[in-house]
Structure formats: C-alpha cells, structure tokens
Design a protein around this motif. Sequence first.
Motif, PDB file in Angstrom:
ATOM      1  N   GLU A 105     -59.434 -61.573  40.150  1.00  0.00           N
ATOM      2  CA  GLU A 105     -60.711 -61.652  40.844  1.00  0.00           C
ATOM      3  C   GLU A 105     -61.822 -60.796  40.242  1.00  0.00           C
ATOM      4  N   CYS A 106     -61.461 -59.788  39.459  1.00  0.00           N
ATOM      5  CA  CYS A 106     -62.478 -58.819  39.044  1.00  0.00           C
ATOM      6  C   CYS A 106     -62.739 -58.748  37.542  1.00  0.00           C
ATOM      7  N   LEU A 107     -61.757 -59.077  36.724  1.00  0.00           N
ATOM      8  CA  LEU A 107     -61.940 -58.963  35.278  1.00  0.00           C
ATOM      9  C   LEU A 107     -62.217 -60.331  34.670  1.00  0.00           C
ATOM     10  N   PRO A 108     -63.282 -60.455  33.890  1.00  0.00           N
ATOM     11  CA  PRO A 108     -63.625 -61.753  33.298  1.00  0.00           C
ATOM     12  C   PRO A 108     -62.587 -62.202  32.272  1.00  0.00           C
ATOM     13  N   GLU A 109     -62.555 -63.489  32.016  1.00  0.00           N
ATOM     14  CA  GLU A 109     -61.681 -64.012  30.977  1.00  0.00           C
ATOM     15  C   GLU A 109     -62.110 -63.481  29.614  1.00  0.00           C
ATOM     16  N   ALA A 110     -61.112 -63.265  28.753  1.00  0.00           N
ATOM     17  CA  ALA A 110     -61.340 -62.815  27.375  1.00  0.00           C
ATOM     18  C   ALA A 110     -62.244 -61.579  27.308  1.00  0.00           C
ATOM     19  N   SER A 111     -61.988 -60.624  28.197  1.00  0.00           N
ATOM     20  CA  SER A 111     -62.866 -59.457  28.288  1.00  0.00           C
ATOM     21  C   SER A 111     -62.216 -58.152  27.860  1.00  0.00           C
ATOM     22  N   ILE A 112     -60.884 -58.128  27.677  1.00  0.00           N
ATOM     23  CA  ILE A 112     -60.232 -56.856  27.365  1.00  0.00           C
ATOM     24  C   ILE A 112     -59.468 -56.947  26.048  1.00  0.00           C
ATOM     25  N   ASP A 113     -59.357 -55.799  25.390  1.00  0.00           N
ATOM     26  CA  ASP A 113     -58.687 -55.739  24.090  1.00  0.00           C
ATOM     27  C   ASP A 113     -57.203 -55.414  24.229  1.00  0.00           C
ATOM     28  N   THR A 114     -56.857 -54.632  25.240  1.00  0.00           N
ATOM     29  CA  THR A 114     -55.463 -54.219  25.422  1.00  0.00           C
ATOM     30  C   THR A 114     -55.149 -54.109  26.901  1.00  0.00           C
ATOM     31  N   LEU A 115     -53.980 -54.604  27.296  1.00  0.00           N
ATOM     32  CA  LEU A 115     -53.448 -54.318  28.620  1.00  0.00           C
ATOM     33  C   LEU A 115     -52.152 -53.549  28.449  1.00  0.00           C
ATOM     34  N   GLN A 116     -52.058 -52.399  29.119  1.00  0.00           N
ATOM     35  CA  GLN A 116     -50.900 -51.525  29.018  1.00  0.00           C
ATOM     36  C   GLN A 116     -50.076 -51.582  30.296  1.00  0.00           C
ATOM     37  N   LEU A 117     -48.773 -51.780  30.135  1.00  0.00           N
ATOM     38  CA  LEU A 117     -47.842 -51.787  31.250  1.00  0.00           C
ATOM     39  C   LEU A 117     -46.717 -50.831  30.881  1.00  0.00           C
ATOM     40  N   PHE A 118     -46.893 -49.561  31.233  1.00  0.00           N
ATOM     41  CA  PHE A 118     -45.968 -48.518  30.813  1.00  0.00           C
ATOM     42  C   PHE A 118     -45.065 -48.096  31.968  1.00  0.00           C
ATOM     43  N   PHE A 119     -43.768 -48.258  31.775  1.00  0.00           N
ATOM     44  CA  PHE A 119     -42.741 -47.797  32.708  1.00  0.00           C
ATOM     45  C   PHE A 119     -42.949 -48.318  34.136  1.00  0.00           C
ATOM     46  N   PRO A 120     -43.102 -49.633  34.273  1.00  0.00           N
ATOM     47  CA  PRO A 120     -43.202 -50.199  35.631  1.00  0.00           C
ATOM     48  C   PRO A 120     -41.866 -50.074  36.343  1.00  0.00           C
ATOM     49  N   ASP A 121     -41.900 -50.201  37.661  1.00  0.00           N
ATOM     50  CA  ASP A 121     -40.674 -50.150  38.451  1.00  0.00           C
ATOM     51  C   ASP A 121     -39.722 -51.229  37.949  1.00  0.00           C
TER      52      ASP A 121
END
Length: 249
Positions: free
Chosen positions: A136-152
């Motif tokens: 709902e909040c981040l536009p398409e093709a708008s970020i360079d990196t998504l980090q998912l570190f040590f999720p449950d």
Amino acid sequence: MNDQRHDTPDRSTPPIAPSQAPLHRRGIKSYVLRAGRMTAAQTRGLEEVWPRLGLTLDDGRQDLDALFGRHAPRVVEVGFGMGASLIEQAETHPDTDFIGIEVHAPGVGKLLDEADKRGLSNLRVYREDALRVLDECLPEASIDTLQLFFPDPWPKKKHHKRRILQPAFAELVRTRLKIGGILHMATDWEAYAEHMAEVMSAAPGYRNIAASDSAPYVPRPAFRPLTKFEARGARLGHGVWDLIFERCE
C-alpha cells in the motif's frame, strides 16, 4: 534473533504459484506482538522522534524523492529487531536512504532514539505489517534492496505457513524492486535457509547471484553488519546462511 537450532523443512506440499498465493494471508501473521517493558530511551524515541521519522499506512503511497528530499539509492529492511544493524548501515552510508519496518514497540523506540542521537536524516520507520507497507505504501520499482535478516523461522512444521518468505511475498517484493535490485536474506536456521532457497529458486523474475543452484548461498557480504548475537553464535560454531537474489525482469 533465536538461538541456533535445526528443523526439518516441509516438503510434503509443492510451492504455491505466486498467482495462487493470497497476498496478505489474512488471519495468518508472520509475527506475534509481544508486550515488553519500555526503557526511558525507547519511550523518548516513540514520543519525541516518531513525529519526525515515523510513517503509517494512513500516509498512503509514498513519493520517496519527496519523502527524503532527494533522489538516492533506497534500502528497505523488514523486521529490524532492536535496530542496531540498520542504524549502523544508515550511519555508514549517508548517501543511501533507508526505510525500516518493525512491529515491536521497544525496537522501534530504540531505533528512533539512536537515529536522533546520531543525527541521521536518511532513515524512516514504519511500525506496521510489512506486507501492507509494501503493498500500500511503496511504489512499484522504487527500491534498490530489500533486506530480510533473521526473520522468525517458525520451526514447527505446523507453523511453516507463518514464515514470511512465501511465494506471494517474493512476488510482491519483486514488483517493488527496481530491475537489478536485490532481495537479501539471512538466517541462522539451516532448514529455513533451505526453504528460502526453494521458494526463491521457483520464483519468476529472479536470478540467484550465487555461483550455482547447487550452492545457493553466498558468504556474508561486507555491507551486512555482523551482529553481536551472530558473532557469539560463530564462536559457538553456529551457522549463518546468506542468500541474494536479483530482480531480472
């Protein structure tokens, strides 16, 4: 982050195609809200710093250039915990903008307090469900990196459906990454690492930057800070697995 253990991946059900997987898995959350005592610094972060650096779903779809007042590389971290790694990255890379997403108040408060004390202007924070923020909040093709570190890791087989890394999540992240952007994951649970590799290898529009599918993991990149917990685990012989997938279409 949890102590190192090993669980057995659920291979009884084939991966769900992204088009068939529900986006928000309504009624199923990848997290559990836990009550915790707030320190004075954490309370200060939520009360005094939040109005300047905090974001909500009600803010709607963001214009990230307007939000940060510049055009720059953008990194989103989902589930930053107490925020030490994210703070270090934001301080070390002032030319990059960071957005952290975390649901637990103590971690959000601590991160905001630290960001203010260090004078960081390249960091914003959501205390919301990450799926909804991405959708709902981040536009398409708008970020360079998504980090998912040590999720449950949700190690029990009956809880595997709660793991955030699912086909629908991979597809949602892909739409928010720029072409050439990366999804960087790390876990200290070997079976969850195997689950991540399995889901991402089947996800359309991604390329594993590791040398081969037979060796899907990469050494910890220098740009991912080594946490105190991870360093302690390494001394005890615990493993950590990093996976980096690039959006290629």
